[in-house]
Write a protein that holds these residues in place. Sequence first.
Motif, short mmCIF file in Angstrom:
data_model
loop_
_atom_site.label_atom_id
_atom_site.label_comp_id
_atom_site.label_asym_id
_atom_site.label_seq_id
_atom_site.Cartn_x
_atom_site.Cartn_y
_atom_site.Cartn_z
N ASP A 127 -7.56 28.65 7.55
CA ASP A 127 -6.10 28.80 7.61
C ASP A 127 -5.97 29.62 6.16
O ASP A 127 -6.81 29.96 5.62
N ASP A 128 -4.55 29.81 5.72
CA ASP A 128 -4.33 30.42 4.58
C ASP A 128 -4.73 29.65 3.19
O ASP A 128 -4.55 30.24 2.25
N ASN A 129 -4.61 28.63 3.49
CA ASN A 129 -4.98 27.47 2.50
C ASN A 129 -6.82 27.20 2.36
O ASN A 129 -7.32 26.37 1.63
N ASP A 130 -7.43 28.38 3.12
CA ASP A 130 -8.87 28.34 3.14
C ASP A 130 -9.61 26.87 3.56
O ASP A 130 -10.68 26.23 3.36
N ARG A 131 -8.58 26.16 4.51
CA ARG A 131 -9.34 25.07 5.14
C ARG A 131 -9.55 25.35 6.79
O ARG A 131 -9.09 26.08 7.23
N MET A 132 -10.72 24.56 6.99
CA MET A 132 -11.07 24.85 8.34
C MET A 132 -10.11 24.32 9.48
O MET A 132 -9.52 23.17 9.38
N LYS A 133 -9.61 25.00 10.69
CA LYS A 133 -8.78 24.61 11.56
C LYS A 133 -9.35 23.72 12.57
O LYS A 133 -10.60 23.52 12.62
N PRO A 134 -8.53 22.63 13.03
CA PRO A 134 -9.07 21.78 13.97
C PRO A 134 -9.68 22.42 15.26
O PRO A 134 -9.11 23.41 15.62
N SER A 135 -11.14 22.37 15.63
CA SER A 135 -11.59 23.03 16.69
C SER A 135 -12.75 22.24 17.04
O SER A 135 -13.29 21.39 16.13
N SER A 136 -13.57 22.63 18.24
CA SER A 136 -14.96 21.96 18.36
C SER A 136 -15.80 22.53 17.27
O SER A 136 -16.97 21.58 17.16
N PHE A 137 -15.63 23.61 16.61
CA PHE A 137 -16.66 24.09 15.62
C PHE A 137 -16.43 23.17 14.54
O PHE A 137 -17.57 22.83 13.76
N TYR A 138 -15.34 22.63 14.12
CA TYR A 138 -15.06 21.84 12.90
C TYR A 138 -15.69 20.61 13.41
O TYR A 138 -16.28 19.98 12.64
N ASP A 139 -15.52 20.10 14.50
CA ASP A 139 -16.26 18.65 15.03
C ASP A 139 -17.59 18.74 14.89
O ASP A 139 -18.15 17.65 14.46
N ARG A 140 -18.16 19.99 15.17
CA ARG A 140 -19.77 20.00 15.00
C ARG A 140 -20.10 19.94 13.60
O ARG A 140 -20.98 19.14 13.45
N ILE A 141 -19.35 20.44 12.76
CA ILE A 141 -19.88 20.19 11.31
C ILE A 141 -19.44 18.85 10.87
O ILE A 141 -20.53 18.32 10.09
N VAL A 142 -18.60 18.19 11.44
CA VAL A 142 -18.46 16.63 11.30
C VAL A 142 -19.73 15.84 11.62
O VAL A 142 -20.61 15.07 11.02
N ASP A 143 -20.04 16.14 12.91
CA ASP A 143 -21.43 15.80 13.52
C ASP A 143 -22.70 15.91 12.71
O ASP A 143 -23.52 14.99 12.46
N VAL A 144 -22.68 17.00 12.23
CA VAL A 144 -24.01 17.42 11.57
C VAL A 144 -23.94 16.58 10.23
O VAL A 144 -25.13 16.26 9.77
N MET A 145 -22.96 16.61 9.50
CA MET A 145 -22.83 15.87 8.30
C MET A 145 -23.15 14.36 8.43
O MET A 145 -23.72 13.71 7.72
N GLU A 146 -22.57 13.97 9.54
CA GLU A 146 -22.90 12.34 9.67
C GLU A 146 -24.29 12.28 10.39
O GLU A 146 -25.00 11.15 9.62
N GLU A 147 -24.97 13.14 10.90
CA GLU A 147 -26.29 13.14 11.11
C GLU A 147 -27.12 13.21 9.84
O GLU A 147 -28.04 12.43 9.66
N LEU A 148 -26.81 14.19 9.02
CA LEU A 148 -27.36 14.28 7.53
C LEU A 148 -27.63 13.01 6.91
O LEU A 148 -28.21 12.71 6.49
N MET A 149 -26.12 12.24 6.98
CA MET A 149 -26.22 11.11 6.16
C MET A 149 -27.15 10.08 6.64
O MET A 149 -27.86 9.42 5.71
N LYS A 150 -27.19 10.02 8.08
CA LYS A 150 -27.92 8.85 8.63
C LYS A 150 -29.53 9.03 8.19
O LYS A 150 -30.05 8.23 8.21
N PHE A 151 -29.92 10.57 8.59
CA PHE A 151 -31.29 10.64 8.13
C PHE A 151 -31.76 10.51 6.66
O PHE A 151 -32.75 10.03 6.43
#
Length: 234
Positions: free
Chosen positions: A176-200
Motif C-alpha cells: 500500500d501507500d505506507n509500504d505495508r503489504m496488503k492482506p492476501s494469500s501471498f502475505y499469508d505465505r510469508i507468515v507461513d515461511v517465517m513460522e517454519e523458519l522459526m521452528k527449524f
Amino acid sequence: MNDLPNVKADLFRMPDRRQLGAASTHPPRVLLLYGSLRERSFSRLAVEEAARLLEAMGAQTRIFDPRGLPLPDAEPADHPKVAELRDLAQWSEGMVWCSPERHGAMTGIMKAQIDWIPLALGGVRPTQGKTLAVMQVCGGSQSFNAVNQLRVLGRWMRMVTIPNQSSVPKAFLEFDDNDRMKPSSFYDRIVDVMEELMKFTLLVRDRGDYLTDRYSERKESATEVSARVNQRAM
C-alpha cells in the motif's frame, strides 16, 4: 502486535524449548538480506514484513543494507561493509534471503552479498548448519527462478534450507501507500515461511556442531594428529 494488523498472532505455534531439549534461551537471531538498491525496493519491503513477523514470533532480527557493499574481490575483506556483513552472518542462527527476479535470475546485488560470506572464516563457519528461508518478488507473473537459485546457494553454503518458500508476483500491487503489504494469500505465505523458519531454527541451533561434523574432516584431523605424533617420536 498493533504493527501486524493482518495477522492473528494467537495462531502462531512455536515449539517449547523444554520440549526440544534445547539449552539456548535467547531469542533466535535472524539476518535478513534483500537484493535491490531501488528507493522503493519491494524485496526490502518484503524483508521488512518478514522481520516484523519474526519479531512477533520471538526472534531478534537484523536487516543488512547492501548500499556501499563492493563487488566481490574488488576490495579487501576488511572493507567496512564486508566486515559488517560477515559479523552479522556469524551473529545469526538463521537467515532470510529475498531477491527480485531480474532477467530470469536473482540480482547481482543479492549474489554479491552471498559471495562475500565465506564457508569458513578462521575457525568459524558463518553459515554451516544454520537455517535459511528463501523468497523472491516478481515484477510480472509468478516465477520461482530466483528462489530455485537461492536454494542451490543455500545448499552450497551448507545451510538447512527450509522446505517452504515465498514468491510474490506483481509485487508493485501487493504493497500500500505506507509500504505495508496488503492482506492476501501471498502475505499469508510469508507468515507461513517465517513460522517454519522459526521452528527449524529452534530445532537446529543447539545441534549445529553435530550437524556440521563430517567424517572426511575427522579423518583429515586424525591424519594430521598422527603425523605430528610420528614427527615428535622421530
